[in-house]
Design a protein around this motif. Structure first.
Motif, PDB file in Angstrom:
ATOM      1  N   GLU A  64      57.738  49.085  36.274  1.00 35.81           N
ATOM      2  CA  GLU A  64      58.088  48.145  35.761  1.00 35.81           C
ATOM      3  C   GLU A  64      58.221  47.594  34.382  1.00 35.81           C
ATOM      4  O   GLU A  64      58.436  46.489  34.237  1.00 35.81           O
ATOM      5  N   ARG A 113      56.787  42.014  34.154  1.00 36.51           N
ATOM      6  CA  ARG A 113      57.288  42.986  34.795  1.00 36.51           C
ATOM      7  C   ARG A 113      57.859  43.321  35.753  1.00 36.51           C
ATOM      8  O   ARG A 113      57.860  41.800  36.295  1.00 36.51           O
ATOM      9  N   GLU A 115      59.678  43.522  39.059  1.00 39.12           N
ATOM     10  CA  GLU A 115      59.545  43.233  40.158  1.00 39.12           C
ATOM     11  C   GLU A 115      60.446  42.707  40.915  1.00 39.12           C
ATOM     12  O   GLU A 115      61.159  42.073  40.785  1.00 39.12           O
ATOM     13  N   ARG A 121      54.809  36.947  42.855  1.00 44.17           N
ATOM     14  CA  ARG A 121      54.790  38.015  42.441  1.00 44.17           C
ATOM     15  C   ARG A 121      56.411  37.705  41.268  1.00 44.17           C
ATOM     16  O   ARG A 121      57.197  37.566  41.521  1.00 44.17           O
ATOM     17  N   LYS A 210      52.271  50.585  48.227  1.00 49.43           N
ATOM     18  CA  LYS A 210      52.723  49.896  49.186  1.00 49.43           C
ATOM     19  C   LYS A 210      53.684  50.145  50.910  1.00 49.43           C
ATOM     20  O   LYS A 210      53.479  49.985  51.595  1.00 49.43           O
TER      21      LYS A 210
HETATM   22 MG    MG Z   1      51.240  44.970  40.493  1.00 51.92          MG
END
Ligand code: MG
Ligand code: ATP
Length: 424
Positions: A64, A113, A115, A121, A210
């Protein structure tokens, strides 16, 4: 033109920015009350700082980070989180030498990050976080948790759940690590390639995966809490006692392992239980990081902190259907009927603003009717209309738009009149 905001980032426009300001105000006020002074560190740091503190096997470091070489061929990284930099600064500025420990710091600023974008997010997001460095008193753990809860409650959130756990100390982690390897090794072929790598390097990370979340071996994995030694267990009990004293309810989740390597002992997350929130429910994460200061080159200085993003706080508010009490009210709109009146309008506006009375006027040479419409749209509390007769009389009718009343006030008295009536 075909430019767009970069993927994973967003523009915060008027209408939304007031909410940000309000949250920031709540945060600043609470940090003042709890005594967490602000620290501002650079947006980028040496890449190695994050690799070593956040941890080589973490998602953040592996996938990330925004890492780049500058023109001097140094590897730099846009900060993905705040703790590493704050601890770096604590060591660099020898804050461990200050007479009052722990040093209690807070920060608020953008983190980066790489992502996959989804609701809650982003690739650039704003974190508010605190760090209390230089104490291993369990009361400070409770204080840090209380501050995070206070921010959410002051913002108006009601559907909150605090989850806590203890990761124990180094001995506990080592014993648990062996147990995890024993547990996962025979079936590691069923897990993702990341988890296969984690098995030897850092099996605790597997619990935070995850991809393999639903694998039945996850639920039956040895729990850290069963491995806590006497000292770690006593510490955890003390933290819970302080939370009880503070009237803070919590749930203990033995599987709560946070995604960064530096945590030990107390870890916690605050989740939203609002049903409309979608997949991402964690609002805040934090924990203790005894040993991190030493790792970054300072003397023994145990620390604890948390970080929360403002984006997720606002999403949670929305999911609960609550609005922040933002203050964007317009006090006065001055309507000018001609050029002479406009001169007076500009002069009066300046005298109003000098006394903190927010004032707007027309800059598009529009007709009176259009100006009145603007005043309406902007929800002005008062309106005055300036024309020939007002200039002649050196007085204007102050219309109170809320009450529908009006009162004639001489120009030289306007500031006084408005100041007096604003506070009521
Ligand atoms: Mg995270
Ligand atoms: P997640 O499991 O959701 O990825 P994380 O463990 O990576 O979270 P932390 O590194 O603990 O999160 O960061 C603390 C807090 O920062 C989170 O609880 C969340 O409020 C916020 N946060 C983390 N990543 C993002 C992001 N990409 N966008 C918005 N907020 C974020």
């Amino acid at each position: 033109m075909n430019y767009k905001v970069p993927r994973g980032t967003q523009d915060i426009l008027p209408g939304q920015s007031e909410k940000w300001q309000k949250v920031e105000e709540i945060i600043r006020q609470l940090c003042q009350v709890y005594r967490y002074q602000e620290i501002r560190t650079p947006i980028f740091e040496q890449t190695e700082l994050f690799q070593r503190s956040v941890g080589d096997t973490t998602d953040i470091v592996q996938k990330e980070m925004y890492t780049f070489k500058d023109r001097g061929d140094r590897s730099l990284t846009l900060r993905p989180e705040g703790t590493a930099a704050v601890v770096r600064s604590y060591v660099e500025h020898k804050m461990f030498g200050q007479p009052d420990q722990p040093v209690k710091l807070s920060y608020i600023g953008p983190m980066f990050r790489y992502e996959r974008q989804q609701a809650g997010r982003y690739r650039q997001f704003v974190q508010f976080g605190v760090e209390a460095i230089g104490s291993k008193d369990p009361a400070i753990d409770a204080e840090v948790i209380a501050l995070a809860m206070d921010v959410y409650e002051t913002a108006g959130l009601k559907n909150l759940k605090l989850v806590i756990n203890s990761l124990g100390d180094a001995d506990v982690r080592a014993a648990h690590r062996d147990a995890l390897i024993k547990h996962f090794e025979p079936h590691i072929g069923d897990f993702c390639s990341d988890c296969q790598n984690r098995l030897e390097k850092n099996p605790l990370r597997i619990l935070d995966c995850k991809v393999d979340r639903e694998n039945p071996l996850m639920a039956t994995a040895p729990a850290l809490t069963d491995y806590l030694n006497e000292e770690s267990a006593a510490y955890f009990e003390a933290v819970k006692k302080y939370l009880d004293v503070l009237g803070i309810t919590y749930v203990v989740d033995p599987n709560l392992v946070r995604g960064l390597d530096y945590y030990n002992h107390t870890t916690f997350e605050i989740m939203s239980t609002a049903t409309d929130l979608g997949a991402i429910t964690t609002l805040c994460g934090g924990g203790r990081y005894n040993g991190l200061v030493e790792q970054i080159g300072g003397p023994e200085s145990p620390g604890i902190g948390f970080a929360m993003s403002i984006e997720r706080l606002l999403l949670a508010l929305e999911a609960e259907g609550r609005s922040l009490d933002t203050d964007n009210a317009l006090d006065m709109y001055i309507v000018a009927m001609d050029e002479q009146a406009k001169l007076k309008a500009v002069e009066l506006a300046s005298s109003f603003r000098a006394k903190g009375i927010s004032t707007e006027l027309d800059y598009a040479s529009r007709k009176v009717k259009a100006q009145m419409k603007s005043a309406d749209r902007l929800d002005a509390k008062w309106v005055i209309v300036l024309g020939e007769s007002e200039l002649e009389e050196q007085a204007a009718n102050v219309k109170n738009m809320e009450l529908g009343s009006q009162e004639k006030v001489p120009f030289h008295d306007l500031v006084n009149y408005l100041t007096k009536h604003k506070v009521q």
